[in-house]
Design a protein around this motif. Structure first.
Motif, mmCIF file in Angstrom:
data_model
loop_
_atom_site.group_PDB
_atom_site.id
_atom_site.type_symbol
_atom_site.label_atom_id
_atom_site.label_comp_id
_atom_site.label_asym_id
_atom_site.label_seq_id
_atom_site.Cartn_x
_atom_site.Cartn_y
_atom_site.Cartn_z
ATOM 1 N N SER A 14 0.784 -1.391 -0.003
ATOM 2 C CA SER A 14 -0.037 0.111 0.187
ATOM 3 C C SER A 14 1.064 1.135 -0.137
ATOM 4 O O SER A 14 0.363 2.276 -0.037
ATOM 5 C CB SER A 14 -0.860 -0.016 1.338
ATOM 6 O OG SER A 14 -0.238 0.133 2.384
ATOM 7 N N GLY A 19 -0.453 0.747 -6.115
ATOM 8 C CA GLY A 19 -0.858 -0.111 -6.871
ATOM 9 C C GLY A 19 -0.246 -1.389 -7.683
ATOM 10 O O GLY A 19 0.649 -1.796 -6.895
ATOM 11 N N ARG A 43 -2.628 -3.455 -3.525
ATOM 12 C CA ARG A 43 -3.561 -2.472 -3.929
ATOM 13 C C ARG A 43 -4.754 -2.279 -2.985
ATOM 14 O O ARG A 43 -5.948 -2.123 -3.248
ATOM 15 C CB ARG A 43 -4.265 -3.062 -5.106
ATOM 16 C CG ARG A 43 -3.224 -3.492 -6.312
ATOM 17 C CD ARG A 43 -4.022 -3.841 -7.671
ATOM 18 N NE ARG A 43 -4.761 -2.873 -8.221
ATOM 19 C CZ ARG A 43 -6.275 -3.053 -8.277
ATOM 20 N NH1 ARG A 43 -6.838 -3.849 -7.615
ATOM 21 N NH2 ARG A 43 -6.638 -2.042 -9.120
ATOM 22 N N ASN A 45 -5.312 0.546 -1.242
ATOM 23 C CA ASN A 45 -6.352 1.834 -1.443
ATOM 24 C C ASN A 45 -7.111 1.720 -2.533
ATOM 25 O O ASN A 45 -7.520 2.640 -2.965
ATOM 26 C CB ASN A 45 -5.413 2.934 -1.419
ATOM 27 C CG ASN A 45 -4.489 2.957 -0.199
ATOM 28 O OD1 ASN A 45 -5.105 2.822 1.007
ATOM 29 N ND2 ASN A 45 -3.287 3.436 -0.258
ATOM 30 N N ARG A 46 -7.128 0.694 -3.468
ATOM 31 C CA ARG A 46 -8.052 0.708 -4.639
ATOM 32 C C ARG A 46 -9.481 0.335 -4.413
ATOM 33 O O ARG A 46 -9.663 -0.414 -3.378
ATOM 34 C CB ARG A 46 -7.392 -0.167 -5.525
ATOM 35 C CG ARG A 46 -6.016 0.167 -6.269
ATOM 36 C CD ARG A 46 -5.935 1.630 -6.927
ATOM 37 N NE ARG A 46 -4.983 1.553 -7.722
ATOM 38 C CZ ARG A 46 -3.904 2.651 -7.366
ATOM 39 N NH1 ARG A 46 -3.916 3.195 -6.024
ATOM 40 N NH2 ARG A 46 -2.641 2.611 -8.010
ATOM 41 N N LYS A 47 -10.277 0.784 -5.156
ATOM 42 C CA LYS A 47 -11.786 0.452 -5.098
ATOM 43 C C LYS A 47 -11.966 -1.087 -4.887
ATOM 44 O O LYS A 47 -12.489 -1.648 -4.429
ATOM 45 C CB LYS A 47 -12.493 1.057 -6.289
ATOM 46 C CG LYS A 47 -13.990 0.748 -6.269
ATOM 47 C CD LYS A 47 -14.637 1.349 -7.513
ATOM 48 C CE LYS A 47 -16.328 1.501 -7.363
ATOM 49 N NZ LYS A 47 -16.689 2.121 -8.386
#
Length: 345
Positions: A14, A19, A43, A45-47
């Protein structure tokens, strides 16, 4: 000590841009240095956290190349352990599926193979020119030039274009053994000679030609001399890629983009290129870090801004290799200095 007997170095996936970049860079360095790694919070912090199919392709191919033992290799996994084995000369034929980015995969595997002193012959199908990824022309003509100056040589034949969403493109790649890494110094662009490459499929040729003419007009008003080449290629669905680039002894710069019907094709790249007279463009800067971290002599380059990808790569390379780096503010940009350790590889 064999890699499988070493304790895996833990890496926070992170960190920084959080990413796919930290994943690719860490895996490449793991393969080169023969150090097992465990990447966590992938990842985060990704959706949609965790590995996506495009990431799996990179890991699987790199795993084949270095005979790695891999745990956690599944879509959605937020943690993987990668224990590399020895890299050997190898021939591979791979299909990443639909429009998965070939360029991002090549970023990971080219330095890994070359710096192991091995040869790779790869035929790979997927996306050659897709969003959130360098175009294949950028990889060939900009990254290729930068790597060549470092002592990393590869040949790339773009046999068929593959645009989003169908992909289906094909690239044949040969990576040659690197005998010696060479430090670089990229301080400032001085050349006024610029090349423009455009490939398109299933779009109006006049519209494409007018876009290139507009880009050339902007450049010429800024004192640049231009050469351009427009190629109509076959592809499974309509698309177009644009690359503007220049090389001189003190700089390597490129700017690329994909066709978007909502925007003037080539305008953003032209603006970005004209505004930067530094040693390296923003996108190239992060791609340089991995090999530079393995050279014991100091390398220096300048860049207009510190991207999250550059910050991420500086972090991960120093963590895995122990390299030292410094970032200094200069007029309208930054200077990056990197010194690897003699024991890095």
């Amino acid at each position: 000590m064999k890699p499988e007997q070493m304790e895996a170095l833990r890496i926070d996936g992170s960190h920084g841009e959080g990413g796919g970049q930290i994943l690719r860079s860490a895996l490449t360095l793991s393969a080169i240095t023969q150090k097992p790694i465990k990447i966590e919070n992938i990842r985060h912090n990704r959706k949609i956290p965790g590995l996506r199919p495009s990431h799996l392709s990179t890991i699987k191919i790199l795993g084949k190349i270095c005979n790695a033992k891999i745990d956690g290799l599944s879509v959605g996994s937020t943690s993987i352990t990668f224990s590399p084995g020895q890299i050997q000369d190898i021939k591979l034929q791979e299909n990443v599926g639909t429009a998965g980015s070939i360029s991002l995969i090549l970023q990971a595997i080219i330095p890994a193979v070359a710096l192991a002193g091995k040869k790779l012959e790869l035929s790979i199908s997927g996306g050659t020119d897709v969003p959130w990824s360098p175009t294949s022309n950028y990889t060939k003509f900009v990254l290729g030039e930068a790597f060549l100056r470092l002592g990393i040589k590869f040949e790339m034949n773009i046999k068929k274009r593959g645009y989003y969403p169908k992909g289906g493109g094909q690239i044949d790649l040969t990576v040659f053994p690197c005998r010696k890494l060479i430090p670089i110094h990229l301080s400032k662009r001085t050349t006024k000679n610029v090349k423009i490459l455009c490939s398109f499929s299933g779009l109006n040729q006049n519209e494409i030609s007018n876009s290139i003419a507009s880009a050339k007009d902007v450049l010429q008003k800024q004192g640049f001399s231009t050469q351009s080449q427009i190629t109509e290629d076959r592809a499974l669905n309509p698309g177009a890629s644009f690359l503007m680039y220049s090389h001189d002894s003190d700089s390597i710069n490129g700017a690329d983009e994909l066709f978007d019907p909502k925007e003037e094709f080539g305008k953003n790249s032209t603006s970005a290129f004209v505004s930067s007279n530094f040693g390296a463009d923003t996108n190239l800067s992060d791609m340089l870090v991995t090999p530079l971290a393995l050279i014991r002599e100091m390398s220096i380059f300048t860049v207009q801004q510190i991207s999250t990808h550059l910050e991420t790569n500086l972090y991960i390379t120093s963590k895995i290799t122990g390299c030292k780096y410094g970032v200094g503010k200069i007029n309208s940009g930054y200077e990056i200095r990197i010194t690897g350790l003699e024991t890095s590889i």
